[in-house]
Every structure is written in C-alpha cells, then in structure tokens.
Design an enzyme around this catalytic site. Structure first.
Site, PDB file in Angstrom:
ATOM      1  N   ASN A   1       0.676  -1.300   0.136  1.00 57.82           N
ATOM      2  CA  ASN A   1       0.093   0.151   0.044  1.00 57.82           C
ATOM      3  C   ASN A   1       0.960   1.308  -0.067  1.00 57.82           C
ATOM      4  O   ASN A   1       1.587   1.590   1.065  1.00 57.82           O
ATOM      5  CB  ASN A   1      -0.780  -0.129   1.189  1.00 57.82           C
ATOM      6  CG  ASN A   1      -1.896   0.895   1.432  1.00 57.82           C
ATOM      7  OD1 ASN A   1      -1.810   1.963   0.426  1.00 57.82           O
ATOM      8  ND2 ASN A   1      -2.444   1.243   2.412  1.00 57.82           N
TER       9      ASN A   1
ATOM     10  N   LYS B   1      -0.009   4.373  -0.355  1.00 58.10           N
ATOM     11  CA  LYS B   1      -0.566   5.480   0.162  1.00 58.10           C
ATOM     12  C   LYS B   1      -0.341   6.795  -0.988  1.00 58.10           C
ATOM     13  O   LYS B   1      -0.171   6.609  -1.925  1.00 58.10           O
ATOM     14  CB  LYS B   1      -0.112   5.581   1.646  1.00 58.10           C
ATOM     15  CG  LYS B   1      -0.389   4.480   2.586  1.00 58.10           C
ATOM     16  CD  LYS B   1      -0.095   4.823   3.877  1.00 58.10           C
ATOM     17  CE  LYS B   1      -0.297   3.297   4.499  1.00 58.10           C
ATOM     18  NZ  LYS B   1      -0.442   3.488   5.983  1.00 58.10           N
TER      19      LYS B   1
ATOM     20  N   HIS C   1     -10.026   1.110   4.336  1.00 57.96           N
ATOM     21  CA  HIS C   1      -8.529   1.386   4.973  1.00 57.96           C
ATOM     22  C   HIS C   1      -9.017   2.456   6.009  1.00 57.96           C
ATOM     23  O   HIS C   1      -9.599   3.281   6.099  1.00 57.96           O
ATOM     24  CB  HIS C   1      -7.607   2.015   3.973  1.00 57.96           C
ATOM     25  CG  HIS C   1      -6.191   1.811   4.605  1.00 57.96           C
ATOM     26  ND1 HIS C   1      -5.765   2.950   5.639  1.00 57.96           N
ATOM     27  CD2 HIS C   1      -5.131   0.986   4.566  1.00 57.96           C
ATOM     28  CE1 HIS C   1      -4.555   2.677   6.025  1.00 57.96           C
ATOM     29  NE2 HIS C   1      -4.098   1.285   5.512  1.00 57.96           N
TER      30      HIS C   1
ATOM     31  N   GLU D   1      -7.467   4.693   7.466  1.00 54.74           N
ATOM     32  CA  GLU D   1      -7.008   6.200   6.935  1.00 54.74           C
ATOM     33  C   GLU D   1      -8.518   6.618   6.349  1.00 54.74           C
ATOM     34  O   GLU D   1      -8.658   7.970   5.948  1.00 54.74           O
ATOM     35  CB  GLU D   1      -5.856   6.419   6.145  1.00 54.74           C
ATOM     36  CG  GLU D   1      -4.578   6.128   7.051  1.00 54.74           C
ATOM     37  CD  GLU D   1      -3.340   5.652   6.487  1.00 54.74           C
ATOM     38  OE1 GLU D   1      -3.303   5.475   5.164  1.00 54.74           O
ATOM     39  OE2 GLU D   1      -2.378   5.087   7.327  1.00 54.74           O
TER      40      GLU D   1
ATOM     41  N   GLU E   1      -5.988  -4.981  10.185  1.00 50.53           N
ATOM     42  CA  GLU E   1      -5.045  -3.880  10.456  1.00 50.53           C
ATOM     43  C   GLU E   1      -5.324  -3.083  11.576  1.00 50.53           C
ATOM     44  O   GLU E   1      -6.039  -2.268  11.674  1.00 50.53           O
ATOM     45  CB  GLU E   1      -5.208  -2.731   9.283  1.00 50.53           C
ATOM     46  CG  GLU E   1      -4.690  -3.365   7.769  1.00 50.53           C
ATOM     47  CD  GLU E   1      -3.870  -2.527   6.983  1.00 50.53           C
ATOM     48  OE1 GLU E   1      -2.820  -2.834   6.576  1.00 50.53           O
ATOM     49  OE2 GLU E   1      -4.637  -1.329   6.712  1.00 50.53           O
TER      50      GLU E   1
ATOM     51  N   GLY F   1       1.802   2.319  10.648  1.00 54.75           N
ATOM     52  CA  GLY F   1       2.794   3.386  10.779  1.00 54.75           C
ATOM     53  C   GLY F   1       3.524   3.776  11.876  1.00 54.75           C
ATOM     54  O   GLY F   1       3.982   4.839  12.136  1.00 54.75           O
TER      55      GLY F   1
ATOM     56  N   SER G   1       2.823  -2.117  10.314  1.00 59.16           N
ATOM     57  CA  SER G   1       4.240  -2.053  10.679  1.00 59.16           C
ATOM     58  C   SER G   1       4.616  -3.432  10.176  1.00 59.16           C
ATOM     59  O   SER G   1       5.809  -3.953  11.003  1.00 59.16           O
ATOM     60  CB  SER G   1       4.231  -1.657  12.135  1.00 59.16           C
ATOM     61  OG  SER G   1       3.984  -0.200  12.384  1.00 59.16           O
TER      62      SER G   1
HETATM   63  P1  PGA Z   1       2.165   0.429   7.625  1.00 58.43           P
HETATM   64  O1  PGA Z   1       1.119   0.421   6.842  1.00 58.43           O
HETATM   65  O2  PGA Z   1       3.005  -1.048   7.257  1.00 58.43           O
HETATM   66  O3  PGA Z   1       3.197   1.725   7.027  1.00 58.43           O
HETATM   67  O4  PGA Z   1       2.217   0.333   9.004  1.00 58.43           O
HETATM   68  C1  PGA Z   1       0.162  -0.553   6.628  1.00 58.43           C
HETATM   69  C2  PGA Z   1      -1.243   0.089   6.002  1.00 58.43           C
HETATM   70  O5  PGA Z   1      -1.737   0.915   6.433  1.00 58.43           O
HETATM   71  O6  PGA Z   1      -1.717  -0.964   5.179  1.00 58.43           O
END
Ligand code: PGA
Length: 252
Positions: free
Chosen positions: A15, A17, A102, A104, A168, A174, A213
C-alpha cells in the site's frame, strides 16, 4: 508457507498510500518485478499506488504475475461524484484489486461500515478483488472491545467472490508497533469463525492478511501462523529490498 493446507494462496500487497510520482512509481514496480523470482512464485503480489500512478505501474507490470489495484473506489458505476473513482475506471487502467475501508479512509473521510461493504460489493460485482480492511484502535483494544469492533465492521459484508480481508489494528499502522503473531492470529481466527457462522464452509478459503508495521524482521513470525494468509504492507513496501524480503518470508 502460510494459508492452512494450501487452501489459501498467500497474498503480499504493498500500500503505497500518497507517496511517489510516476517515474518513482515505475522504478519501484520494476524493482519488485525484477526481484520476484521462482522462489517467491507461490506468493501472489499486488501493488496499490495512488490513482494517477496506476497507468505507469500497470504498464511496468504488464505480462508479469504481479497485479495492481486502487486504494479506494465509489460504489456507484458512474455519475456526478467529483473526486471519486469507479470500478470500471480501475479495471480500464489495468487493476485487478481495490482496497476498501482502509482505516485512513474510515478515520479521515468518515467511511462507515455500510459504505465500505457497498464498495466491496461494487468492486466484486465489477470483477475486482476487494481487499476490505478492518481493525480496532488502541483505545478500543484497551477497553477489551477488539472482537466487538471487528464484528461490527464485518456485519454488513456479504459473501463476495474473491473477497480478501486485511486485519489492520489501527494502533499498529505506521507506528512500528506490530501486533505479535499471537495477537494477530487470535483476531484472524475470530474473523474466520464469524464468517464460518454466517457463510458456512466458504470461510475456509477466505484470505485474511495482516497489516500494521510489517517489516522483514517480523514477517517470518507472522507468516508461520496458519491463520495469517499474507500481509498488507505500508512503509516497508516503498523499499524494494524490504518488500521483497517480506514476500520471501511468506514463500518460505
Ligand atoms: P504500515 O501501513 O505498514 O506503514 O504500518 C500498513 C497499512 O496502512 O496498510
């Protein structure tokens, strides 16, 4: 290899982003393409760049087994929805997948569980594989509400062809705080049991990815768990060496 009894092919997805411009995206896709070999052939690989990068990424991946997908879609087939993207438009630029819900999007754009389910249904109806993201916040976990939150998030989801789930936990995204393989597996098992109750036997083939992460250092421990069918990788997917190491962990 993860994916109990070989029923579920591992899927490792990047992903990206809101990162990269076209030349960078094409270079990253080319590096992932070059690095995926026979050794990682058992793993399905997908890249999720932002919309303007999709044609360049799809062109770079053409003829390979690596797929790409959008990070969101609108549930309607077309219409007056400024700023939105339809399933047919994603298919037209070469997408096979799409992320739905997601965290976000849920947090930054107020997406409800119902809307996310409508997006997933529209995606599957158009022939895309929807990757539906679910997960609790840190305070929800602290209050012991993890399973209740997951139940609420999946409640409006119908059995859909090709549906993929991504667990997730929001506190792990993140932050560098990965869920332990035990915690992730417990949530995955809970999700699969819920689907089993509602769908019957089809739930055995439902792929559930872990995201939050994921790094080369923790990927193998996650991949060893039979309930963890792959990973949705954010930060580490922007570094081809790290992303390829995560793919290898799920191929091992
Ligand atoms: P991350 O993001 O691996 O940077 O924690 C995962 C995601 O949001 O899909």
């Amino acid at each position: 290899m993860s994916g109990a009894s070989g029923l579920r092919r591992p899927l490792v997805a990047g992903n990206w982003k809101m990162h990269l411009v076209r030349a960078e995206a094409a270079a990253l896709a080319a590096a992932v393409r070059a690095g995926t070999s026979a050794a990682t052939g058992g793993v399905e690989v997908a890249l999720f760049p932002s919309f303007p990068l999709l044609p360049a990424v799809a062109e770079t991946l053409a003829g390979s087994t690596i797929g790409c997908g959008g990070q969101d879609l609108h549930p309607a087939a077309r219409g007056a929805f400024t700023g939105d993207v339809a399933a047919a438009q994603l298919l037209d630029v070469g997408c096979r997948y799409v992320l739905c819900g997601h965290s976000e999007r849920r947090q930054g754009h107020g997406e409800s569980d119902r809307l996310v389910a409508e997006k997933a249904a529209a995606a599957a109806g158009a022939g895309l594989l929807p990757v539906v993201c679910v997960g609790e916040t840190g305070s929800e976990r602290d209050r012991g509400e993890t399973f209740a939150v997951l139940e609420r998030q999946i409640a409006p989801l119908d059995p859909l062809p090709g549906l993929v789930l991504a667990y997730e936990p929001v506190w792990a995204i993140g932050t560098g705080k990965t869920a332990t393989p035990e915690l992730a597996e417990e949530a995955h098992r809970h999700l699969r049991r819920s689907f089993e109750r509602r769908w019957g036997s089809g739930a055995e083939s439902l792929r559930i990815l872990y995201g939050g992460s994921v790094t080369p250092d923790n990927a193998r421990g996650l991949a060893e768990r039979p309930e963890i069918d792959g990973a949705l990788v954010g930060g580490a997917s922007l570094d081809p060496a790290k992303f390829l190491a995560i793919i290898s962990a799920f191929a091992a």
